[in-house]
Design a protein around this motif. Structure first.
Motif, short mmCIF file in Angstrom:
data_model
loop_
_atom_site.label_atom_id
_atom_site.label_comp_id
_atom_site.label_asym_id
_atom_site.label_seq_id
_atom_site.Cartn_x
_atom_site.Cartn_y
_atom_site.Cartn_z
N LEU A 324 -10.11 -10.36 -15.31
CA LEU A 324 -10.23 -9.04 -15.92
C LEU A 324 -11.66 -8.84 -16.41
N ILE A 325 -12.30 -7.77 -15.96
CA ILE A 325 -13.66 -7.47 -16.41
C ILE A 325 -13.72 -5.99 -16.81
N PRO A 326 -13.69 -5.70 -18.12
CA PRO A 326 -13.72 -4.32 -18.59
C PRO A 326 -15.12 -3.76 -18.78
N SER A 327 -16.12 -4.36 -18.15
CA SER A 327 -17.52 -3.96 -18.29
C SER A 327 -17.69 -2.47 -18.00
N LEU A 328 -18.57 -1.82 -18.79
CA LEU A 328 -18.80 -0.39 -18.63
C LEU A 328 -20.03 -0.07 -17.79
N PRO A 333 -22.06 -7.87 -11.03
CA PRO A 333 -21.75 -8.99 -11.93
C PRO A 333 -21.25 -10.23 -11.19
N TYR A 334 -21.88 -11.36 -11.53
CA TYR A 334 -21.55 -12.61 -10.86
C TYR A 334 -20.11 -13.04 -11.10
N THR A 335 -19.58 -12.73 -12.28
CA THR A 335 -18.21 -13.16 -12.56
C THR A 335 -17.23 -12.60 -11.54
N VAL A 336 -17.46 -11.36 -11.10
CA VAL A 336 -16.59 -10.74 -10.10
C VAL A 336 -16.71 -11.48 -8.77
N MET A 337 -17.95 -11.72 -8.34
CA MET A 337 -18.17 -12.41 -7.07
C MET A 337 -17.61 -13.83 -7.09
N GLU A 338 -17.81 -14.52 -8.21
CA GLU A 338 -17.32 -15.89 -8.33
C GLU A 338 -15.79 -15.94 -8.27
N SER A 339 -15.16 -15.00 -8.96
CA SER A 339 -13.71 -14.95 -8.98
C SER A 339 -13.15 -14.71 -7.58
N LEU A 340 -13.72 -13.71 -6.90
CA LEU A 340 -13.26 -13.40 -5.54
C LEU A 340 -13.47 -14.60 -4.61
N ALA A 341 -14.61 -15.26 -4.75
CA ALA A 341 -14.90 -16.42 -3.90
C ALA A 341 -13.85 -17.50 -4.08
N VAL A 346 -9.41 -9.28 -8.83
CA VAL A 346 -10.14 -8.78 -9.99
C VAL A 346 -9.62 -7.41 -10.40
N ILE A 347 -9.44 -7.22 -11.72
CA ILE A 347 -9.13 -5.91 -12.27
C ILE A 347 -10.36 -5.44 -13.02
N ALA A 348 -10.88 -4.25 -12.69
CA ALA A 348 -12.14 -3.78 -13.28
C ALA A 348 -12.15 -2.27 -13.33
N PHE A 349 -13.08 -1.74 -14.13
CA PHE A 349 -13.33 -0.31 -14.10
C PHE A 349 -14.18 0.03 -12.87
N THR A 350 -14.06 1.27 -12.41
CA THR A 350 -14.87 1.74 -11.30
C THR A 350 -16.25 2.11 -11.85
N THR A 351 -17.15 1.14 -11.84
CA THR A 351 -18.47 1.35 -12.43
C THR A 351 -19.49 0.42 -11.79
N GLY A 352 -20.75 0.84 -11.82
CA GLY A 352 -21.84 0.00 -11.33
C GLY A 352 -21.63 -0.48 -9.91
N PRO A 355 -17.56 -1.75 -7.32
CA PRO A 355 -16.86 -1.28 -6.11
C PRO A 355 -17.47 -1.82 -4.80
N ASP A 356 -18.69 -2.38 -4.84
CA ASP A 356 -19.23 -3.03 -3.65
C ASP A 356 -18.50 -4.33 -3.34
N MET A 357 -17.83 -4.88 -4.35
CA MET A 357 -17.12 -6.15 -4.19
C MET A 357 -15.61 -6.00 -4.23
N VAL A 358 -15.11 -5.21 -5.17
CA VAL A 358 -13.66 -5.04 -5.33
C VAL A 358 -13.20 -3.85 -4.51
#
Length: 423
Positions: A324-328, A333-341, A346-352, A355-358
């Motif tokens: 879970l990454i609620p970043s605004l 963010p590396y945490t997203v890429m690392e988790s997917l790897a 990943v659950i996240a807001f549509t920001t930054g 969406p290139d990863m999730v």
């Protein structure tokens, strides 16, 4: 062989430092680039990483400048959690042997009293191709690293919402003018790690006429890779039979940049719906420096503290059912890429650049921006998803296809060679 020098403030401290070191490793692996890293202030012991402050005197002076900037900044900034860098201090690097020997200079994150506009402009004297990866917004604003809804960078900054004494000719406008003068002298090619970053750069008044390429960051896919979930939980002493939500550093409920308040609210909404049994859920938090300023979560919560070992971090992702990454606002963010790897959705807001990863409903869930209700929907979706193994496979494949070391190194190598050939 093409020689590239990567320049960053720190060696592995923060996302930009990690991105710089990971790219350096990836480039040296493909065999047609001789890649080196030189940093302003070195924390680690890696002998391959060199530093511009290679004597006790230079190191002490650098530390003093970094600390002095932070102390002086408090006089000018409002008490808001938005990072802002000033341009009071800096050093010249144009006589450094590694810089002089390079065919291409690749800049990364150069704040904290390292390369101010004056010393950036000096690089033009070397007459070498310069590439600059924008890991946040600072290079194209009057000082802030995170912009949120502010659009002053589209003009010439001033009236800065971060400064205590905001006015048309305030420090942000003065810094904007310094950067504008430097950028007129310095020709550089921009790398945006995400499509969101490229769109932001194109809006900046400082970047008119600059060329931009989208090349994401990479990571070590031999470390961040899928592993047996039960074995990972055993390593970390986590329960075998609970549904585990994993999240990163959350300093307090009041934190703005990381969106902790939205996560807390979405978890409370999940409990209020009575659609799940709270005793079957556990929240695991890594990256917290302490537990004193933490909100009270509606589920049993385990705090793992700061994790400096990547293999242990990979086990954290593998042990979880969802990250879970609620970043605004975040670039890539590396945490997203690392988790997917690691195969963890990943659950996240549509920001930054997220969406290139999730990819929504494919390897995770993209919630409506700043909507705790939508984020809660994502929590329910992942909890009730019937074939979780398919999500895990999708997550891992996304990284291997788009962000693996070989793919990203090759894109950088091609860009470097095109700049040399058109030099």
């Amino acid at each position: 062989m093409l020689k590239v020098v990567h320049i960053n403030t720190y060696d592995g401290n923060g996302g930009a430092g990690r991105a710089c070191l990971r790219l350096n490793l990836a480039l040296n692996e493909i065999g047609d680039v001789d890649s080196k890293v030189v940093v302003f202030y070195k924390f680690g012991q890696n002998p391959a990483v060199k530093t511009f402050t290679n004597t006790w005197f230079k190191r002490g002076r650098a530390a003093a400048a970094i600390i002095t900037e932070r102390l002086l900044a408090k006089r000018y900034l409002k008490p808001v959690k938005i990072p802002f860098s000033f341009t009071w201090f800096g050093i010249s690097i144009i006589k450094n042997p590694k810089v002089l020997a390079a065919d291409v200079i690749h800049l990364h994150w150069v704040n904290h009293s390292f390369l101010n506009p004056k010393h950036l402009a000096e690089l033009a004297e070397l007459n070498k191709p310069i590439v600059w990866t924008f890991h946040d917004s600072n290079a194209f604003t009057g000082g802030c690293h995170v912009r949120y809804t502010c659009d002053h960078f589209e003009r010439s900054c001033g009236d800065c919402p971060v400064l205590a004494d905001a006015q048309p000719n305030d420090i942000s406008h003065q810094i904007w003018k310094q950067k504008n003068e430097a950028y007129q002298q310095l020709n550089f090619r921009i790398i945006a790690p995400s499509s969101w970053m490229k769109a932001s750069v194109l809006r900046s008044s400082l970047m008119v006429g600059k060329q931009i390429d989208i090349i994401p960051n990479t990571l070590e896919t031999n470390i961040f890779q899928p592993q047996n979930q039960q074995e990972a939980r055993k390593k970390l002493d986590l329960p075998k039979d609970k549904f585990i939500f994993l999240t990163g550093f959350m300093p307090s409920k009041k934190d703005s940049h990381k969106g902790a308040a939205y996560l807390l609210e979405s978890l409370e909404l999940l409990v209020a719906k009575n659609s799940i049994d709270p005793s079957q859920i556990e929240l695991v938090v890594f990256g917290n420096r302490n537990t004193e300023d933490m909100p009270v979560f509606p589920f049993k919560t385990t705090f793992l503290g700061t994790i400096k070992d990547d293999e242990k971090l990979a086990a954290c992702y593998a042990a979880a059912d969802a990250f879970l990454i609620p970043s605004l606002e975040d670039n890539l963010p590396y945490t997203v890429m690392e988790s997917l790897a690691c195969g963890t959705p990943v659950i996240a807001f549509t920001t930054g650049g997220i969406p290139d990863m999730v990819q929504h409903l494919h390897n995770g869930f993209l919630a409506d921006y700043k909507s705790s209700e939508s984020f809660c929907e994502g929590l329910e979706w992942i909890k009730n998803y019937p074939v979780k193994e398919a999500l895990r496979q999708n997550a891992h494949e996304t990284v291997m296809q788009k962000f693996s070391e070989k793919v990203i190194a090759q894109k950088h190598s091609e860009l470097y060679k095109s700049l040399i050939s058109h030099g």
